[in-house]
Design an enzyme around this catalytic site. Structure first.
Site, PDB file in Angstrom:
ATOM      1  CD  GLU A 187     -62.917  -6.788   3.429  1.00 14.89           C
ATOM      2  OE1 GLU A 187     -62.299  -5.814   3.894  1.00 14.89           O
ATOM      3  OE2 GLU A 187     -64.146  -6.916   3.507  1.00 14.89           O
ATOM      4  N   GLY A 188     -57.507  -9.267   1.673  1.00 19.41           N
ATOM      5  CA  GLY A 188     -56.063  -9.076   1.747  1.00 19.41           C
ATOM      6  C   GLY A 188     -55.517  -9.860   2.910  1.00 19.41           C
TER       7      GLY A 188
END
Length: 815
Positions: free
Chosen positions: A498-499
């Site tokens: 997620e990043g």
């Protein structure tokens, strides 16, 4: 002397007005009053008045100011700041700003923070936590999941489906639970304290995925078909974004679709051929419906004049011919379902696009908006839950385990890492609570979600390492009684997904924060490149002069707060937290000033100066973490017994902030760092890391059953059940503490100092001496069984260490 006093008076008046951020007109009038006083005292002459009027009047006559000053400035601005791309603009415009904008603006309104509602669970949400969540935790044997089955058992999968675990975000009208973000967080925290596989399996369908996207953007037909099926567990969703060539740079995904005509159910229709190669997709191996992100092209202009339509999201049934799923990745021995998905020229109707054909090319905006919510809940909650459980489990272990004739928790070398775990557990729970409060108020906080994703996963990893160091061999040797090892293995996964954290810190937090949270920058950028509305110059003029006043104010505030160590600034309380609020006032002003100077000196190059950006982001992040901690202390009734936890968490956050600020000044562009250091730190760095005394207090709370300790681990799975080693150890902690006076009684009666081990033998001696009752004997015997279970590690027949990969598990679950 009179002249000097008049000059000082003018400086004080202008400085005070700048500090208070009054309007330009009010400042001009106040300056004119001081000028008049100087005229009366024969200090100010005609020439001084002429100079004053030449400066003051143009700035207060808007038409003159716009054409003579702002128009040239706008041309310069366009040369310094490049126009935002469509992708950047969509990312910036997605979501909302909330409390972080106050922190960024240099003058936090603490009353506003404390007036946000206290997060609470509804009766249904509390019942879900006490019932189904508690029950599914009882059902899970983590060693079986991670070593024997390589998956959750079939009965656990079915229980999750039957009880709506995948439907927490789905509205009740579609058969979902429609829980608050706060409730989702509490569920995930409880699951994560037991099993990362369990938390991941539940978290993903309730985060960025088909359910979230359908509710916001789906057509009525899509919603009515899929959402009830998702709510009942008849469909298992996944969402495929990441490609081998596009991980952190999700906007450059190579997966594509071509608008074309093709055969569908015996008819020729307008659709699209999709080709994709995705990896790292959680639930992909078992998903029945695939959310797919790809770039849609229309080379034959079948939909319109535009050829490159952009990123698009569609729903694809995984049983379609050409859709390849089922294989698994093996992420650090963690057995949540994760794998690749592929497709080559798979033809589907345009109606498969989420939201229908009209949403073609709108996928990036959809993803960024939804991600700002999901990223603020799932991984931060999983991290907080893991650390909360680790905090109490480590405290219990440190009280039970003895070396050098003492519980190891009394050794100062152990107290230091224990305090880091306990202080972070308090802070992380506070941060998830404040963040989900914002989400439940309707915010989509893209900046905050980046902050909490990075900092809570980072702190989780460090806390797990500390816990492993304290447990030693107990943490190293895997088995049914090891409650740390799998979490230690899983920690880098949260850092990556997620990043990636490096990207999030160096680019996303400040890259979005500088534009979204600054009161003037976005308005400047939009108005500078506005050639359509006819209001571009007027809007730019208002923004640029507001910005100048804002920067002036923050310079004055930084200087004054540094000179006074912020002792005269506002704080909502006069207790031991007062200085924290005041220091945060100071650092908030510093952040605002440094942001303006960084943007002024670097312009559009700031986004490429990732270390500068990262350190500026650190300032905003640590202010948010500290303010969330103070908010929790307020919401829980300012329990003074919890002050050591509050103090440790805030002091650690502010010390880290100060370290990043120090590094930033050492590397500030244009050689301004030395000058700014004098302004911000005129008497040196003011803050110290949490003291040894504070470490001791936090470590003591972790080892002592009390209300503060209960609040620290609130909501976690502490049940003394068959497969819950943490719950069993909690009971042992109580038994050990109750056994200590009995041990002392036997030692006194026998006239010798017995070691605090072999408590069953101590019990036998006490019984023989007649100083223990039968109940006391039984307690000592029980405590010894628990003590040995706590400090022992598992061992296996060599054949047992060959994992049995149960190939029928997926088929059983599907059935």
């Amino acid at each position: 002397m009179t002249t000097l006093l008049w000059i000082i008076a003018m400086i004080l008046v202008l400085g005070t007005l700048a500090y208070l951020r009054v309007s330009l007109l009010t400042t001009t009038i106040a300056a004119a009053v001081v000028m008049t006083a100087g005229w009366a005292l024969d200090i100010v002459g005609p020439i001084s008045w002429i100079v004053f009027l030449v400066i003051a009047l143009p700035f207060n006559i808007s038409a003159f100011r716009q054409n003579v000053i702002s128009r040239p400035l706008m041309k310069v601005y366009r040369g310094i700041m490049p126009e935002m791309s469509t992708t950047e603009k969509e990312a910036i415009e997605a979501g909302t700003t909330w409390w972080e904008a106050d922190l960024f603006a240099g003058n936090p309104n603490w009353k506003k923070l404390h007036n946000y509602p206290v997060a609470r669970l509804s009766a249904d949400e509390q019942a879900f936590l006490d019932g189904p969540v508690e029950e599914v935790c009882r059902m899970v044997n983590q060693h079986q999941v991670s070593h024997q089955l390589a998956d959750l058992p079939a009965d656990v999968w079915q229980y999750l489906k039957d009880h709506g675990f995948f439907a927490m975000i789905i509205k009740k009208k579609f058969g979902g639970l429609e829980y608050s973000a706060y409730a989702q967080s509490r569920v995930l925290q409880k699951l994560a304290g037991l099993s990362s596989e369990l938390a991941s399996t539940v978290g993903v369908p309730n985060s960025l995925g088909p359910g979230e996207l359908l509710q916001h953007y789906g057509t009525p037909e899509q919603q009515n078909h899929y959402l009830p099926r998702l709510a009942k567990g008849l469909e298992v969703p996944c969402f495929a974004l990441t490609s081998p060539e596009a991980g952190s740079d999700a906007g450059s995904i190579p997966d594509f679709g071509i608008v074309c005509k093709g055969q569908w159910e015996g008819e020729e229709i307008l659709g699209m051929k999709l080709t994709w190669n995705k990896r790292y997709i959680t639930l992909a191996p078992v998903a029945t419906v695939l959310g797919l992100a790809f770039k849609l092209r229309d080379p034959d202009h079948l939909l319109g004049d535009k050829e490159e339509l952009g990123i698009t999201c569609a729903l694809i049934p995984t049983d379609m011919e050409g859709v390849e799923t089922g294989r698994r990745h093996f992420p650090l021995n963690c057995m949540f379902q994760n794998g690749p998905t592929h497709g080559n020229e798979v033809f589907v109707p345009l109606s498969f696009i989420i939201g229908g054909p009209k949403m073609a090319g709108q996928g990036w905006r959809m993803l960024v908006e939804c991600l700002s919510v999901g990223r603020g809940i799932t991984l931060p909650s999983n991290s907080a839950g893991g650390v909360k459980t680790a905090a109490l489990a480590t405290g219990a272990y440190a009280r039970i385990r003895r070396q050098f004739k003492l519980p190891i928790g009394k050794l100062e070398g152990i107290e230091e890492p224990m305090a880091r775990i306990g202080g972070n557990a308090y802070l992380m729970d506070a941060v998830t609570t404040l963040t989900t409060t914002g989400i439940d108020l309707g915010e989509k906080p893209s900046v905050i979600s980046a902050i909490v994703k990075y900092h809570l996963t980072d702190r989780m990893q460090r806390c797990v390492i500390d816990a492993m160091d304290i447990h030693g061999g107990k943490g190293v040797c895997l088995g049914p009684n090891n409650y740390l090892g799998r979490g230690y293995q899983a920690a880098p996964i949260a850092i990556t997904v997620e990043g990636a954290n490096i990207l999030t810190r160096s680019m996303i937090i400040y890259g979005q924060g500088a534009i979204r949270c600054h009161p003037y920058v976005l308005a400047e950028m939009e108005s500078a490149f506005d050639t359509q509305s006819g209001q571009g110059l007027a809007n730019f003029d208002a923004a640029i002069f507001g910005h100048i006043g804002f920067a002036t104010s923050n310079f004055v505030r930084s200087f004054w707060l540094g000179l006074t160590s912020s002792r005269f600034s506002n704080a909502p309380y006069s207790d031991k937290t007062k200085r924290y609020y005041q220091q945060m006032n100071r650092f908030s002003a510093n952040l605002a000033l440094l942001s303006d100077l960084a943007m002024a000196t670097l312009g559009g190059n700031l986004k490429r100066k990732e270390r500068i950006s990262a350190r500026l982001g650190d300032l905003l992040s640590q202010l948010y973490l500290a303010s969330a901690t103070l908010k929790r202390y307020e919401d829980e009734g300012r329990q003074t017994d919890d002050l050591p936890l509050v103090q440790w968490a805030v002091e650690d956050a502010l010390y880290k902030l100060q370290a990043s600020l120090d590094d930033l000044l050492d590397n500030f562009p244009a050689g301004l760092g030395g000058v700014l250091r004098v302004v911000m730190f005129p008497f040196g760095r003011p803050l110290k890391r949490p003291s040894d005394v504070l470490d001791h207090k936090v470590a003591k709370i972790m080892q002592t059953p009390c209300e503060s300790r209960n609040r620290l681990g609130k909501g976690q799975f502490w049940t003394n059940s068959e497969h819950n080693a943490v719950g069993i150890q909690e009971q042992t902690l109580l038994d050990i503490i109750a056994s200590e006076p009995l041990h002392d009684k036997v030692c006194k009666a026998s006239g010798k100092r017995l070691p605090f081990m072999w408590l069953d033998k101590v019990a036998a001696e006490g019984k023989a001496l007649g100083v223990l009752t039968d109940a006391e004997v039984q307690l000592l015997e029980k405590a010894e069984i628990g003590r040995m279970k706590s400090i022992n590690v598992d061992d296996f027949d060599p054949a047992e260490l060959r994992p049995e990969m149960v190939s029928s598990t997926a088929q059983e679950r599907a059935a």
